[in-house]
Design an enzyme around this catalytic site. Structure first.
Site, mmCIF file in Angstrom:
data_model
loop_
_atom_site.group_PDB
_atom_site.id
_atom_site.type_symbol
_atom_site.label_atom_id
_atom_site.label_comp_id
_atom_site.label_asym_id
_atom_site.label_seq_id
_atom_site.Cartn_x
_atom_site.Cartn_y
_atom_site.Cartn_z
ATOM 1 C CD GLU A 107 -0.635 -8.521 3.635
ATOM 2 O OE1 GLU A 107 -1.020 -8.922 4.744
ATOM 3 O OE2 GLU A 107 -0.785 -7.343 3.246
ATOM 4 C CB ALA A 122 -0.913 0.003 1.219
ATOM 5 C CD GLU A 152 2.783 -5.447 6.309
ATOM 6 O OE1 GLU A 152 2.226 -5.569 5.212
ATOM 7 O OE2 GLU A 152 3.740 -6.181 6.668
ATOM 8 N N GLY A 166 2.100 -5.352 1.499
ATOM 9 C CA GLY A 166 0.939 -5.787 0.733
ATOM 10 C C GLY A 166 1.299 -6.432 -0.586
#
Length: 261
Positions: free
Chosen positions: A115, A64, A135, A112
């Site tokens: 992910e 992100a 994170e 992300g």
């Protein structure tokens, strides 16, 4: 800069995160565009497999865009919505993508971005790839499925170390722990991913979908339920025209002509 959607050889969707100046991080606009690309892939019956890649030389995806996307997520958290599950890029929630996906990874694949790769069915990587879920260093956790998928793929110990330290791992380590299934030279990444996609396309589409569903079920259910699901899917396949065609083609020593029915 965009999410590029290209159809290759009629049946393969090639989806590229094209934001190299931001290391292919997703702001809110690109997050929604990627979700729209997956919706298009799901809804097009001609498309059988998708390859996800990142543009530029430095990154697959770095997750992100913190300055844009994280404030958006904070506003959602402040609203106290009961269902806090949010899909990142339209692919990290449960069973959103209904067909096989391949991540072609180079450079940074972190936060992300990792992910997104974890949500794909097959991951191959260039030797320059680097992986991390950092994170916790930012006071949050991997909230796009990282805590749920990583341990099932690499084992609890490796996942705990990666997530709790935020440390980066190399492509070689990723291969050794099963995070990726193949390492190739950077210039071979595209052709290797497409070669795998083309081999999947040649197989019976109903069988591919059912086998994928059964394998995912093996990670969700106790073995008794998983075996029951496998048997149910096998019974359904045995009654299809494709199954009869597969046997006939094998007996005649020819390539099968599957119709998806």
């Amino acid at each position: 800069m965009s999410i590029d959607f290209k159809i290759i050889n009629q049946y393969i969707a090639h989806i590229t995160i094209n934001r190299p100046d931001r290391l292919n991080a997703l702001d809110l606009e690109h997050d929604r565009s990627l979700a729209a690309a997956w919706k298009r892939f799901n809804e097009d019956p001609e498309l059988k497999v998708a390859v996800l890649a990142g543009s530029g030389e430095r990154a697959f995806c770095t997750g992100a865009d913190i300055l844009d996307y994280i404030p958006h997520r904070r506003r959602i958290a402040e609203s106290q919505v009961d269902n806090a599950t949010i899909s990142f890029g339209g692919m990290t929630a449960d069973r959103e993508i209904l067909k096989p996906t391949i991540a072609a990874i180079h450079g940074f694949c972190v936060a992300g971005g990792l992910e997104l790769a974890l949500a794909c069915d097959i991951r191959i990587a260039a030797r320059d790839a680097r992986f991390a879920l950092p994170e916790v260093r930012w006071g949050i956790l991997p909230g796009g499925g990282g805590t749920q998928r990583l341990g099932k793929i690499v084992g609890l110990g490796v996942a705990m170390r990666m997530i709790l330290t935020g440390d980066e791992i190399s492509a070689d380590f990723a291969l050794n722990c099963g995070l990726v299934t193949q390492l190739v030279e950077r210039h071979e990444l595209e052709t290797t991913a497409l070669s795998i996609a083309e081999r999947i396309v040649k197989n019976g589409p109903l069988a591919v979908a059912a086998a994928r569903q059964a394998l995912l079920a093996s990670f969700e259910f106790p073995i008794e339920q998983g075996l029951a699901k496998e048997a149910e899917l096998q019974r359904e396949l045995l009654l299809t025209e494709d199954a009869a065609e597969g046997v006939a083609a094998f007996a005649a020593r020819r390539q099968p002509e599957y119709k998806g029915r």
